[in-house]
Design a protein around this motif. Sequence first.
Motif, PDB file in Angstrom:
ATOM      1  N   PHE A 190     -16.627 -16.081 -34.088  1.00 40.34           N
ATOM      2  CA  PHE A 190     -17.337 -16.711 -35.216  1.00 40.34           C
ATOM      3  C   PHE A 190     -18.405 -15.763 -35.776  1.00 40.34           C
ATOM      4  O   PHE A 190     -18.613 -15.698 -36.986  1.00 40.34           O
ATOM      5  CB  PHE A 190     -17.959 -18.045 -34.758  1.00 40.34           C
ATOM      6  N   GLN A 191     -19.061 -15.021 -34.888  1.00 43.57           N
ATOM      7  CA  GLN A 191     -20.090 -14.093 -35.369  1.00 43.57           C
ATOM      8  C   GLN A 191     -19.469 -13.008 -36.249  1.00 43.57           C
ATOM      9  O   GLN A 191     -20.035 -12.603 -37.256  1.00 43.57           O
ATOM     10  CB  GLN A 191     -20.805 -13.440 -34.183  1.00 43.57           C
ATOM     11  N   TYR A 192     -18.294 -12.564 -35.838  1.00 41.29           N
ATOM     12  CA  TYR A 192     -17.610 -11.513 -36.597  1.00 41.29           C
ATOM     13  C   TYR A 192     -17.257 -12.010 -37.999  1.00 41.29           C
ATOM     14  O   TYR A 192     -17.548 -11.353 -39.005  1.00 41.29           O
ATOM     15  CB  TYR A 192     -16.354 -11.076 -35.826  1.00 41.29           C
ATOM     16  N   ALA A 194     -18.448 -14.660 -39.592  1.00 34.35           N
ATOM     17  CA  ALA A 194     -19.640 -15.038 -40.364  1.00 34.35           C
ATOM     18  C   ALA A 194     -20.293 -13.799 -40.976  1.00 34.35           C
ATOM     19  O   ALA A 194     -20.851 -13.855 -42.063  1.00 34.35           O
ATOM     20  CB  ALA A 194     -20.629 -15.789 -39.479  1.00 34.35           C
ATOM     21  N   ASN A 195     -20.211 -12.659 -40.283  1.00 34.00           N
ATOM     22  CA  ASN A 195     -20.844 -11.442 -40.782  1.00 34.00           C
ATOM     23  C   ASN A 195     -19.988 -10.650 -41.734  1.00 34.00           C
ATOM     24  O   ASN A 195     -20.496 -10.079 -42.682  1.00 34.00           O
ATOM     25  CB  ASN A 195     -21.225 -10.532 -39.607  1.00 34.00           C
ATOM     26  N   LEU A 202     -14.289 -18.241 -42.776  1.00 32.75           N
ATOM     27  CA  LEU A 202     -15.023 -19.037 -41.788  1.00 32.75           C
ATOM     28  C   LEU A 202     -14.463 -20.458 -41.716  1.00 32.75           C
ATOM     29  O   LEU A 202     -14.295 -21.018 -40.617  1.00 32.75           O
ATOM     30  CB  LEU A 202     -16.510 -19.054 -42.177  1.00 32.75           C
ATOM     31  N   ARG A 305     -26.733 -18.882 -31.469  1.00 32.12           N
ATOM     32  CA  ARG A 305     -26.068 -17.855 -32.284  1.00 32.12           C
ATOM     33  C   ARG A 305     -24.781 -18.448 -32.885  1.00 32.12           C
ATOM     34  O   ARG A 305     -24.443 -18.172 -34.020  1.00 32.12           O
ATOM     35  CB  ARG A 305     -25.731 -16.604 -31.449  1.00 32.12           C
ATOM     36  N   GLU A 308     -25.677 -20.723 -35.764  1.00 30.91           N
ATOM     37  CA  GLU A 308     -26.029 -19.950 -36.972  1.00 30.91           C
ATOM     38  C   GLU A 308     -24.782 -19.602 -37.790  1.00 30.91           C
ATOM     39  O   GLU A 308     -24.805 -19.623 -39.013  1.00 30.91           O
ATOM     40  CB  GLU A 308     -26.732 -18.649 -36.581  1.00 30.91           C
ATOM     41  N   THR A 309     -23.704 -19.271 -37.077  1.00 28.03           N
ATOM     42  CA  THR A 309     -22.491 -18.879 -37.814  1.00 28.03           C
ATOM     43  C   THR A 309     -21.921 -20.053 -38.611  1.00 28.03           C
ATOM     44  O   THR A 309     -21.238 -19.850 -39.601  1.00 28.03           O
ATOM     45  CB  THR A 309     -21.370 -18.348 -36.878  1.00 28.03           C
TER      46      THR A 309
END
Length: 490
Positions: A190-192, A194-195, A202, A305, A308-309
Amino acid sequence: MSNEKEVKTGWHLDDSYARLPKIFFTKIKPSGVTSPSLIILNNPLASFLGLTEKDLRSEEGLAILAGNKVPGGSLPLAQAYAGHQFGHFTMLGDGRALLIGEQITPLGERYDLQLKGSGPTPYSRGGDGRAALGPMLREYMISEAMYALGIPTTRSLSVVTTGESVIRETNLDGAILTRVAASHLRVGTFQYIANWGTVEDLHLLADYTLNRHFVEGVAKENPYLYLLQEVIKRQAQLIAKWQLVGFVHGVMNTDNMSINGETIDYGPCAFIDAYNPATVFSSIDREGRYAYGNQPHIARWNLARFAETLLPLLHPNPSEAIQLAETAISHFSRLYQDDWVKGMRSKLGLFDEEIGDEQLMSELLKMMENAQADYTNTFCALTYDRPQDTRIYTLAEFNPWYSRWQERRSKQKQSKAQSNQLMRDSNPAVIPRNHRVEEALEAAVKNKDYSIMERLLSVLSSPYAHKSDQAGYYTLPSPSDLPYQTYCGT
Ligand code: AMP
Ligand code: MG
């Protein structure tokens, strides 16, 4: 004629992940190895997956487990992900692993099959993409022990040696582990996205995750809030289970936290002997970020974290989205504490809830810490009504505590025998003690003698059986085995 439904065995691979947008992965074949040899095969897991032992032991089966051949229906790929490693955000991805497909089991369930150590990928960041035999056997043993302990975990289907060396500090035998997981979706996935992905990506990832693991959430008013709440719940349950058996993961980076709530990525993990919340095994965790007692706190940090995503999906108004995320995260500590207390009640043979239980628990742990008592064996001594076997027995506080505990147990409507049974079912007699794991690895890696590992795996497969042949495995490490250090095993 039998009415039984025909059970489908053999390879039945789906590729739902490969149908996500290209940003999620890179299609790539395993590199192949010169001279594969099967070291260990998990027969019960193979049958659960619908794969027969005969198939996997055949020449073709070995070629598949070694990455020299891909089974029909396979579209091998390396997954992209990011992660906070020791607090620092980085782009990662499968640097030495490949998803060979999603096996649909005879029961209709879907499991990822992943080769770990199968060669470099675009995410290898200069690494060789390979793995050494010792760390792969270690992952096999500990993940299977965790499964037997009743803790959600990825599992290990096989380890093969490659016939090639991997260069670490010395030359080591190369190996490939086949890992089986409900999925390899991570907080880092998800962090990947989202960024580096779009909001549409997403959405697709969140919908994919809901459909795969939380299908009942699809119809909810706010499915993404439901997803967040359920991931928090599953992680609270998982970490409580870790704490209750004394498991230290060692590298709780966000890329090593699975969305479906399984323990994943067995690197420098280990079980505590003496009870001490500050216990760290990993040679690279100098500040104790991932110490035993810090795991619930880190899980909450990682989940923040994750939350946040999801912000763009939670609510169109950013401040309301933050509010929803913060409220969900704020529940983690209570959820964790409730799960832990529930588990600890069972470990103490308590069926119902009473005020004062938590004090009984914290006093016991304090005594263990003060006396440096072995965590697992202390609970076993209490289970077997042999308090004299634990180091806390000689403390002045022990007798008053013991009397209060006995009185508390006798007030329950359940009998003493029922309470004892609950304790036997909740306190493992055997855990993969570090010195035993090392002994098995040394024989395997140095002498190609796998019998010690096989015996250990057999003992660890029924930790709540309390059988007499397990007795030798209660023994604590000798002082020369301490302090124990684990290495990342890359
Ligand atoms: P881990 O510490 O196992 O969670 O790995 C962190 C990251 O490093 C992941 O992206 C791994 O795929 C990658 N990695 C670990 N070992 C190697 C290796 N020998 N070659 C390439 N990538 C690796
Ligand atoms: Mg990892």
